[in-house]
Design a protein around this motif. Structure first.
Motif, mmCIF file in Angstrom:
data_model
loop_
_atom_site.group_PDB
_atom_site.id
_atom_site.type_symbol
_atom_site.label_atom_id
_atom_site.label_comp_id
_atom_site.label_asym_id
_atom_site.label_seq_id
_atom_site.Cartn_x
_atom_site.Cartn_y
_atom_site.Cartn_z
ATOM 1 N N SER A 29 -3.805 0.291 -2.324
ATOM 2 C CA SER A 29 -2.480 0.646 -2.600
ATOM 3 C C SER A 29 -1.155 -0.214 -2.530
ATOM 4 O O SER A 29 -1.144 -1.157 -1.669
ATOM 5 C CB SER A 29 -2.425 1.771 -1.198
ATOM 6 O OG SER A 29 -1.157 2.378 -1.132
ATOM 7 N N LYS A 31 2.336 -1.849 -3.975
ATOM 8 C CA LYS A 31 3.393 -1.649 -4.031
ATOM 9 C C LYS A 31 4.409 -2.619 -5.116
ATOM 10 O O LYS A 31 4.112 -3.890 -4.764
ATOM 11 C CB LYS A 31 4.448 -1.463 -2.888
ATOM 12 C CG LYS A 31 5.947 -1.261 -2.779
ATOM 13 C CD LYS A 31 6.692 -1.357 -1.708
ATOM 14 C CE LYS A 31 8.191 -1.478 -1.568
ATOM 15 N NZ LYS A 31 8.720 -1.520 -0.255
ATOM 16 N N GLU A 33 7.070 -3.434 -8.774
ATOM 17 C CA GLU A 33 8.285 -2.850 -9.782
ATOM 18 C C GLU A 33 7.438 -2.752 -11.041
ATOM 19 O O GLU A 33 6.823 -3.761 -11.473
ATOM 20 C CB GLU A 33 9.517 -3.713 -9.830
ATOM 21 C CG GLU A 33 10.550 -3.336 -10.769
ATOM 22 C CD GLU A 33 11.574 -4.363 -10.720
ATOM 23 O OE1 GLU A 33 12.225 -4.589 -11.643
ATOM 24 O OE2 GLU A 33 12.059 -4.715 -9.468
ATOM 25 N N ASP A 51 6.313 -8.226 -8.397
ATOM 26 C CA ASP A 51 7.323 -8.515 -6.883
ATOM 27 C C ASP A 51 7.805 -9.947 -7.480
ATOM 28 O O ASP A 51 7.700 -10.278 -8.637
ATOM 29 C CB ASP A 51 6.613 -8.273 -5.701
ATOM 30 C CG ASP A 51 5.239 -9.370 -5.826
ATOM 31 O OD1 ASP A 51 5.256 -10.203 -6.269
ATOM 32 O OD2 ASP A 51 4.583 -9.002 -4.648
ATOM 33 N N GLU A 77 10.481 1.192 -8.866
ATOM 34 C CA GLU A 77 9.836 0.917 -7.716
ATOM 35 C C GLU A 77 8.824 1.867 -7.375
ATOM 36 O O GLU A 77 8.929 3.152 -7.139
ATOM 37 C CB GLU A 77 10.491 0.479 -6.477
ATOM 38 C CG GLU A 77 9.775 -0.473 -5.471
ATOM 39 C CD GLU A 77 9.876 -1.783 -5.756
ATOM 40 O OE1 GLU A 77 9.048 -2.433 -5.077
ATOM 41 O OE2 GLU A 77 10.836 -2.212 -6.668
ATOM 42 N N ILE A 79 4.432 2.914 -5.801
ATOM 43 C CA ILE A 79 3.285 2.818 -4.884
ATOM 44 C C ILE A 79 1.993 3.142 -5.637
ATOM 45 O O ILE A 79 1.917 4.349 -6.180
ATOM 46 C CB ILE A 79 3.198 3.211 -3.488
ATOM 47 C CG1 ILE A 79 4.293 2.670 -2.774
ATOM 48 C CG2 ILE A 79 1.860 3.041 -2.822
ATOM 49 C CD1 ILE A 79 4.414 3.497 -1.439
ATOM 50 N N GLU A 103 8.581 5.018 -5.375
ATOM 51 C CA GLU A 103 9.189 4.271 -3.960
ATOM 52 C C GLU A 103 10.554 4.059 -4.301
ATOM 53 O O GLU A 103 11.323 4.238 -3.227
ATOM 54 C CB GLU A 103 8.518 2.980 -3.967
ATOM 55 C CG GLU A 103 8.775 2.128 -2.720
ATOM 56 C CD GLU A 103 8.523 2.707 -1.517
ATOM 57 O OE1 GLU A 103 9.138 2.463 -0.319
ATOM 58 O OE2 GLU A 103 7.765 3.873 -1.362
#
Length: 402
Positions: A29, A31, A33, A51, A77, A79, A103
């Motif tokens: 998982s 996270k 951009e 990131d 953004e 996930i 996100e």
């Protein structure tokens, strides 16, 4: 220790098996951009997840992409849930996405929107400020990388469309730290030299990071104050930059920028032909109008010709002379008649004529006429005028005159 020599395929397959057997890498998982986003015609979605310190390529196959309930965008953004592996054919490491959840918006996207709103309020995007591109430019300035695909596309399209337009390149970096400053210098160069009719600013496609130089406020100001019309031709059709909004015209690609700037030779030839025909018609109409005006002037001149007026004047003079002679004759006759009457009257009252009938004129010494007997009461010197002369003497009354 003997180390076995492996082929490239054996290495990539070995790494793939290791990654595929890793529990964590198979249940990721992540996270990050979104950047460098591409929706493929096959239905697959390709993008990068990044990131501040890293970036990884991602792919979501059509079978999972159809379940997305929103459209992915640059700078978004998200996930991502899926697994990490490598693609053996290229040896590239990438994430295979099963699910994507929104996100929030990425920092660059937020920065882009803030600057866009700021410049919009300042009037940088107003249509009233945008300059009209000249229809038939002779020279086009291009600010881009001398080695990139953009300049090749622009040259190819321009030369294909017309051989009458010159392309002038100002070489500039279009990617990397402070590359936008070189683009600004190119715009200033063409404005200072006033050597081109249109400026094309652009580059090929790329991620939001690669295109970010065209989102710089300083470059936006340089485009805004340019006296020469500017076409922004940055990236692909889906890519939008601040330069696109500020420029006088936005082109989806560098090739389209060239198509907008350079008219087709056949269109120019047709325009010249149309102008030539229109000019010929106008000249013909003007000549006909001048001939009509000349004919009218000639007709009016004949009507009001000095020769005609002089000829008519001769007739008027003859008429006036005849009338004057007639009036003079009448006047002379009248005066002659009057003179005869006066002469007859004068003769009738002429003293000489009266004297010839036996009468006399008597005057005293002072030439006073003796008209009364009272003047003869006393002796007086007299002058007596008769028909054939005069006699002088002294008159002495003999007796009292009654």
């Amino acid at each position: 220790m003997n180390i076995k020599t492996l082929t490239v395929s054996e290495v990539t397959n070995y790494i793939k098996r290791m990654l595929d057997n890793d529990f964590i890498l198979n249940n990721l998982s992540v996270k990050g951009e979104i950047s460098n986003l591409k929706y493929h015609s096959s239905g697959h979605i390709y993008f990068s997840l990044k990131d501040d310190n890293g970036k990884v390529n991602c792919v979501m196959f059509k079978g999972n992409a159809v379940f997305l309930d929103f459209v992915l965008e640059e700078g978004m953004e998200v996930i991502v849930k899926g697994r990490a592996s490598i693609y053996p054919a290229t040896g590239s490491f990438q994430l295979y996405c099963d699910e994507i959840k929104k996100e929030g918006q990425g920092e660059l996207f937020i920065k882009f929107e803030k600057l866009k709103q700021k410049l919009s309020k300042m009037g940088y995007f107003d249509e009233d400020h945008k300059k009209i591109l000249p229809k038939y430019p002779q020279r086009i300035g291009v600010v881009t990388s001398p080695t990139g695909a953009a300049i090749r596309d622009i040259i190819n399209v321009s030369t294909r469309r017309s051989s009458l337009v010159d392309i002038v390149l100002y070489p500039a970096k279009v990617q990397g730290i402070d590359a936008y400053k070189e683009v600004i210098e190119g715009i200033k160069y063409f404005n200072n030299n006033k050597s081109v009719d249109i400026i094309i600013v652009g580059r090929g496609g790329g991620s939001i990071e690669e295109l970010w130089n065209f989102n710089e406020e300083e470059l936006a100001k340089a485009i805004y104050v340019s006296k020469i019309p500017i076409i922004s031709a940055v990236g692909h059709e889906i890519d939008y930059t601040i330069s696109d909004f500020v420029a006088d015209v936005r082109a989806a690609t560098p090739s389209q920028g060239a198509e907008i700037a350079v008219p087709l030779s056949k269109d120019i030839e047709q325009k010249v032909c149309d102008i030539s025909k229109a000019l010929e018609i106008n000249i013909d109409n003007k000549l006909k109008s001048c001939k009509n005006e000349l004919s009218n002037a000639e007709r009016i001149l004949k009507i009001h010709s000095p020769i005609t007026r002089i000829a008519n004047s001769y007739l008027e003079i003859d008429n006036l002379r005849n009338r004057l002679n007639f009036l003079m004759k009448i006047k002379v006759e009248k005066e002659k008649k009057q003179l005869e009457n006066l002469n007859n009257l004068l003769l009738a009252y002429n003293p000489v004529k009266v004297i010839s009938k036996g009468y006399a004129i008597i005057q005293d010494d002072e030439k006073n006429l003796i008209t009364s007997k009272e003047q003869l009461e006393n002796p007086i010197n007299l002058e007596i005028s008769v028909k054939d002369g005069k006699a002088e003497g002294k008159f002495i009354p003999l007796k009292h005159i009654k």
